[in-house]
Design a protein around this motif. Structure first.
Motif, PDB file in Angstrom:
ATOM      1  N   THR A 183     -43.292 -36.374  67.995  1.00 49.93           N
ATOM      2  CA  THR A 183     -41.946 -36.946  67.958  1.00 49.93           C
ATOM      3  C   THR A 183     -40.870 -35.873  68.094  1.00 49.93           C
ATOM      4  OG1 THR A 183     -41.975 -36.887  65.525  1.00 49.93           O
ATOM      5  CG2 THR A 183     -42.611 -38.953  66.589  1.00 49.93           C
TER       6      THR A 183
ATOM      7  N   PRO B 195     -39.688 -34.730  73.214  1.00 49.14           N
ATOM      8  CA  PRO B 195     -38.335 -34.743  73.799  1.00 49.14           C
ATOM      9  C   PRO B 195     -37.756 -33.339  74.006  1.00 49.14           C
ATOM     10  CG  PRO B 195     -38.483 -36.078  71.786  1.00 49.14           C
ATOM     11  CD  PRO B 195     -39.682 -35.208  71.829  1.00 49.14           C
ATOM     12  N   SER B 196     -38.420 -32.310  73.509  1.00 49.46           N
ATOM     13  CA  SER B 196     -37.892 -30.943  73.578  1.00 49.46           C
ATOM     14  C   SER B 196     -38.250 -30.281  74.905  1.00 49.46           C
ATOM     15  CB  SER B 196     -38.461 -30.118  72.422  1.00 49.46           C
ATOM     16  OG  SER B 196     -39.780 -29.678  72.741  1.00 49.46           O
TER      17      SER B 196
ATOM     18  N   GLU C 100     -45.541 -35.757  78.555  1.00 47.26           N
ATOM     19  CA  GLU C 100     -44.209 -36.041  79.082  1.00 47.26           C
ATOM     20  C   GLU C 100     -43.532 -37.165  78.321  1.00 47.26           C
ATOM     21  OE1 GLU C 100     -44.371 -34.828  83.740  1.00 47.26           O
ATOM     22  OE2 GLU C 100     -45.307 -36.747  83.205  1.00 47.26           O
ATOM     23  N   THR C 101     -44.325 -38.063  77.750  1.00 48.67           N
ATOM     24  CA  THR C 101     -43.775 -39.190  77.003  1.00 48.67           C
ATOM     25  C   THR C 101     -44.530 -39.348  75.690  1.00 48.67           C
ATOM     26  OG1 THR C 101     -45.272 -40.868  77.897  1.00 48.67           O
ATOM     27  CG2 THR C 101     -43.296 -40.362  79.195  1.00 48.67           C
TER      28      THR C 101
END
Length: 281
Positions: free
Chosen positions: A194, A198-199, A220-221
């Motif tokens: 988590t 996104p980093s 990637e997700t």
């Protein structure tokens, strides 16, 4: 909603939605008694689920459907009512809201959809297997209780996993702030997706339970589809001497054929494997 001491659900053959619904209620209120009946007693105003056409049933003509088109079943209706509240016991309000929605999407909705459409779901099938077979003299209520115990164990582990992710956020964020070259090094494993998905980070390295270090490509997700930077194709599925000769790293001993995970005996070789992957991508 305040729960009383008794909740009613339907008798007869049970399914994943009433079993997981009962398991969830027992986590919310451990002393609650679940009674399986053919009809909700006249005048009863307490908790009834998967029966009675009330707030937590889904068999009526105007039963609720999620915005994405997945219809609610009893489990989903109960999770919507109590899930975020449960998660607040171990998560911040922001994390609880996100985790509750994610759990509904990934865990609850497939069970709800199977109950409403019969589309097929392995976990729902496992729950259904607790029902007595056709020529058995087993008590269905005893079998239901066994299924609820099984479902409760799953829910407890899922909840603890969400709590642990919330606890790990600051730990992983600190490691991210200290990272170099797109590689985050954790002093020990902690749930990291988590924070790191996104980093800008591309790899995470942490001690392996088997000894040495794991180097993992960051997806990637959050669904884990694809990675930001895979390990080299020529490493895929290789082990020990062949991998070391191909990579030039003396302690690199494994690369998953999916190219998302590598293992080395030393921290430096694990990190260098990530650098090579980025240079050759």
């Amino acid at each position: 909603m305040e729960l009383g001491n008794i909740a009613f659900t339907h008798n007869g053959k049970f399914h994943a939605d009433d079993v997981f619904g009962a398991a969830l209620l027992k986590i919310v209120k451990p002393d609650i008694i679940i009674k399986r009946v053919a009809a909700v007693p006249e005048g009863f105003t307490g908790m009834a689920f998967d029966i009675g056409h009330g707030r937590f049933d889904h068999h009526q003509a105007d039963a609720e459907i999620r915005e994405n088109g997945v219809p609610y079943a009893a489990f989903g209706l109960l999770w919507r009512e109590f899930g975020e509240q449960l998660l607040l016991k171990g998560c911040s309000p922001e994390d609880a809201a996100k985790a509750a929605a994610h759990f509904d999407e990934k865990f609850v909705q497939p069970l709800d959809e199977d109950d409403n459409t019969g589309c097929g779901n392995q976990l729902a099938g496992a729950i259904a297997s607790f029902n007595p077979v056709w020529d058995s003299d087993e008590d269905p209520d005893v079998c239901f209780a066994q299924a609820v115990e099984f479902a409760s164990a799953i829910l407890h582990r899922k909840l603890e996993g969400m709590f642990s992710e919330s606890r790990a956020k600051s730990f992983v964020t600190e490691a991210l702030e200290k990272s170099e070259d797109g590689i985050v090094v954790l002093p020990h494993f902690a749930p990291w997706k988590t924070v790191l998905v996104p980093s800008p980070a591309k790899f995470v390295v942490y001690p392996s339970q088997r000894g040495g270090y794991n180097a993992q490509a960051i997806p990637e997700t959050l669904d884990g589809e694809g990675v930001k930077c895979p390990f080299p194709l020529e490493w895929a599925g290789k082990e020990s001497e062949e991998l070391q000769a191909s990579s030039g790293l003396k302690t690199l001993r494994f690369c998953h054929r999916g190219r998302f995970l590598a293992a080395a005996d030393t921290l430096e070789d694990a990190k260098e494997a990530c650098r090579i992957a980025m240079r050759t991508a």
